[in-house]
Design a protein around this motif. Structure first.
Motif, PDB file in Angstrom:
ATOM      1  N   GLN A  87       3.434 -30.450 -14.669  1.00  0.00           N
ATOM      2  CA  GLN A  87       4.338 -30.514 -15.815  1.00  0.00           C
ATOM      3  C   GLN A  87       4.783 -31.933 -16.144  1.00  0.00           C
ATOM      4  OE1 GLN A  87       7.489 -27.470 -15.148  1.00  0.00           O
ATOM      5  NE2 GLN A  87       6.402 -26.386 -16.779  1.00  0.00           N
ATOM      6  N   THR A  91      -1.322 -37.784 -19.560  1.00  0.00           N
ATOM      7  CA  THR A  91      -2.464 -37.166 -20.222  1.00  0.00           C
ATOM      8  C   THR A  91      -3.753 -37.446 -19.446  1.00  0.00           C
ATOM      9  OG1 THR A  91      -1.391 -37.439 -22.371  1.00  0.00           O
ATOM     10  CG2 THR A  91      -3.766 -37.026 -22.368  1.00  0.00           C
ATOM     11  N   ASN A  96      -7.540 -29.445 -12.789  1.00  0.00           N
ATOM     12  CA  ASN A  96      -7.411 -28.045 -12.406  1.00  0.00           C
ATOM     13  C   ASN A  96      -6.146 -27.862 -11.565  1.00  0.00           C
ATOM     14  OD1 ASN A  96     -10.037 -26.820 -13.370  1.00  0.00           O
ATOM     15  ND2 ASN A  96     -10.850 -28.411 -12.021  1.00  0.00           N
ATOM     16  N   LYS A 183       7.674 -25.586 -20.764  1.00  0.00           N
ATOM     17  CA  LYS A 183       6.380 -25.831 -21.396  1.00  0.00           C
ATOM     18  C   LYS A 183       5.219 -25.549 -20.450  1.00  0.00           C
ATOM     19  CE  LYS A 183       3.818 -29.343 -23.980  1.00  0.00           C
ATOM     20  NZ  LYS A 183       3.819 -30.746 -24.484  1.00  0.00           N
ATOM     21  N   ARG A 184       4.205 -24.842 -20.934  1.00  0.00           N
ATOM     22  CA  ARG A 184       3.008 -24.575 -20.137  1.00  0.00           C
ATOM     23  C   ARG A 184       2.250 -25.882 -19.902  1.00  0.00           C
ATOM     24  NH1 ARG A 184      -1.701 -20.545 -22.251  1.00  0.00           N
ATOM     25  NH2 ARG A 184      -1.791 -22.139 -23.871  1.00  0.00           N
ATOM     26  N   MET A 186      -0.770 -26.379 -18.341  1.00  0.00           N
ATOM     27  CA  MET A 186      -2.232 -26.274 -18.370  1.00  0.00           C
ATOM     28  C   MET A 186      -2.612 -25.054 -19.202  1.00  0.00           C
ATOM     29  SD  MET A 186      -3.038 -28.677 -15.960  1.00  0.00           S
ATOM     30  CE  MET A 186      -4.717 -28.301 -15.435  1.00  0.00           C
ATOM     31  N   THR A 187      -3.755 -25.142 -19.882  1.00  0.00           N
ATOM     32  CA  THR A 187      -4.233 -23.995 -20.634  1.00  0.00           C
ATOM     33  C   THR A 187      -4.469 -22.806 -19.705  1.00  0.00           C
ATOM     34  OG1 THR A 187      -5.297 -25.446 -22.238  1.00  0.00           O
ATOM     35  CG2 THR A 187      -6.033 -23.149 -22.182  1.00  0.00           C
ATOM     36  N   ASP A 188      -5.051 -23.092 -18.528  1.00  0.00           N
ATOM     37  CA  ASP A 188      -5.236 -22.049 -17.527  1.00  0.00           C
ATOM     38  C   ASP A 188      -5.021 -22.655 -16.154  1.00  0.00           C
ATOM     39  OD1 ASP A 188      -5.764 -19.533 -16.490  1.00  0.00           O
ATOM     40  OD2 ASP A 188      -7.942 -19.817 -16.450  1.00  0.00           O
ATOM     41  N   TRP A 212       2.653 -17.679 -18.920  1.00  0.00           N
ATOM     42  CA  TRP A 212       1.708 -18.675 -19.444  1.00  0.00           C
ATOM     43  C   TRP A 212       0.277 -18.159 -19.591  1.00  0.00           C
ATOM     44  CZ3 TRP A 212       4.338 -22.469 -15.626  1.00  0.00           C
ATOM     45  CH2 TRP A 212       5.469 -23.034 -16.234  1.00  0.00           C
ATOM     46  N   GLN A 213       0.048 -16.855 -19.396  1.00  0.00           N
ATOM     47  CA  GLN A 213      -1.278 -16.259 -19.551  1.00  0.00           C
ATOM     48  C   GLN A 213      -2.308 -16.946 -18.654  1.00  0.00           C
ATOM     49  OE1 GLN A 213       0.452 -17.211 -22.790  1.00  0.00           O
ATOM     50  NE2 GLN A 213       1.528 -15.390 -22.057  1.00  0.00           N
ATOM     51  N   TRP A 214      -1.928 -17.202 -17.413  1.00  0.00           N
ATOM     52  CA  TRP A 214      -2.836 -17.794 -16.442  1.00  0.00           C
ATOM     53  C   TRP A 214      -3.605 -16.695 -15.709  1.00  0.00           C
ATOM     54  CZ3 TRP A 214       0.748 -22.081 -13.935  1.00  0.00           C
ATOM     55  CH2 TRP A 214       0.822 -23.163 -14.819  1.00  0.00           C
TER      56      TRP A 214
END
Length: 244
Positions: A87, A91, A96, A183-184, A186-188, A212-214
């Motif tokens: 978090q 950038t 992963n 805030k999320r 990572m995308t996954d 976060w849809q992980w």
């Protein structure tokens, strides 16, 4: 790809056992770096911060030589440090994120540490007989039979690089107060947890999945120390996730 491995409360890189070697054998093109939290392992003489953010910054300073982007794999409190790191990463710093039986302030206290475990935790902190303490940690965090040889090995680790009671309490305070940002990062991310965890409820990992849809994968009966109980299962889950 470089990976940083982060262990949990009062544990150090030697407590990974042969897991880093097994990771290397399974993923020969990757490089794995087990890093000690402040107050443990090679840093056992240092004072541990009493916040996850402070621990994260201390660990971050240790890995400045590792080329970016790298990946993070954290177990238990190591997972909290990894999540906090993701978090606050610059950038392109983290590629992963893998969290094993981690918890956070998104879950209620009675899930973050199961109520039945608190008396045993305080007993462990106050226990002065080192071998008994290490054996009882294994009995709390593993759901498999604890070999005498493993208890002796963990006893030797603590004899050589003892974690002070103050550092244990500082780490415990950091873990119990940790709450991620909204805030999320990572995308996954890969969340690995066990329904048989007697220390941290698996729903703590489920809370991160739902928020976060992980990706969440659950083992049916391993203990909190999933690396110790079911290393091959972790390797299989990681291999499947990395080729997504």
């Amino acid at each position: 790809m470089d990976w940083i491995l982060l262990r949990g409360l009062t544990r150090e890189q030697a407590h990974w056992g042969d897991f880093p070697r097994r990771l290397q054998a399974s993923f020969p093109s990757h490089r794995f770096h087990a890093v000690d939290l402040p107050g443990t392992g090679v840093h056992f003489r240092e004072a541990s911060p009493d916040t996850i953010a402070g621990i994260r910054e201390a660990v971050r300073r240790q890995v400045l030589h590792i080329p970016k982007p790298f990946s993070l794999l954290g177990l238990s409190m190591g997972g909290m440090v990894a999540l906090d790191w993701a978090q606050h990463a610059s950038t392109g710093e983290i590629q992963n994120l893998v969290l094993i039986n981690a918890s956070s302030g998104f879950s209620p206290p009675w899930q973050r540490v199961r109520p039945a475990s608190w008396p045993r935790i305080f007993k462990l902190i106050s226990c002065r007989e080192l071998f008994d303490r290490e054996r009882d940690i294994l009995r709390l965090t593993s759901n498999r039979e604890v070999p005498l040889g493993l208890a002796k090995q963990w006893y030797r680790i603590q004899r050589q690089r003892p974690v002070s009671r103050r550092n244990a309490l500082n780490q415990l305070a950091a873990a119990t107060r940790f709450r991620p940002g909204a805030k999320r990062p990572m995308t996954d991310a890969l969340l690995l947890a066990s329904r048989g965890d007697r220390l941290v409820h698996w729903k703590c990992s489920s809370a991160l999945e739902q928020r976060w849809q992980w990706t969440l994968k659950l083992h049916p009966d391993a203990g909190h120390d999933l690396v110790l109980d079911e290393p091959e299962w972790i390797l299989n889950q990681l291999a499947e996730w990395l080729i997504r």
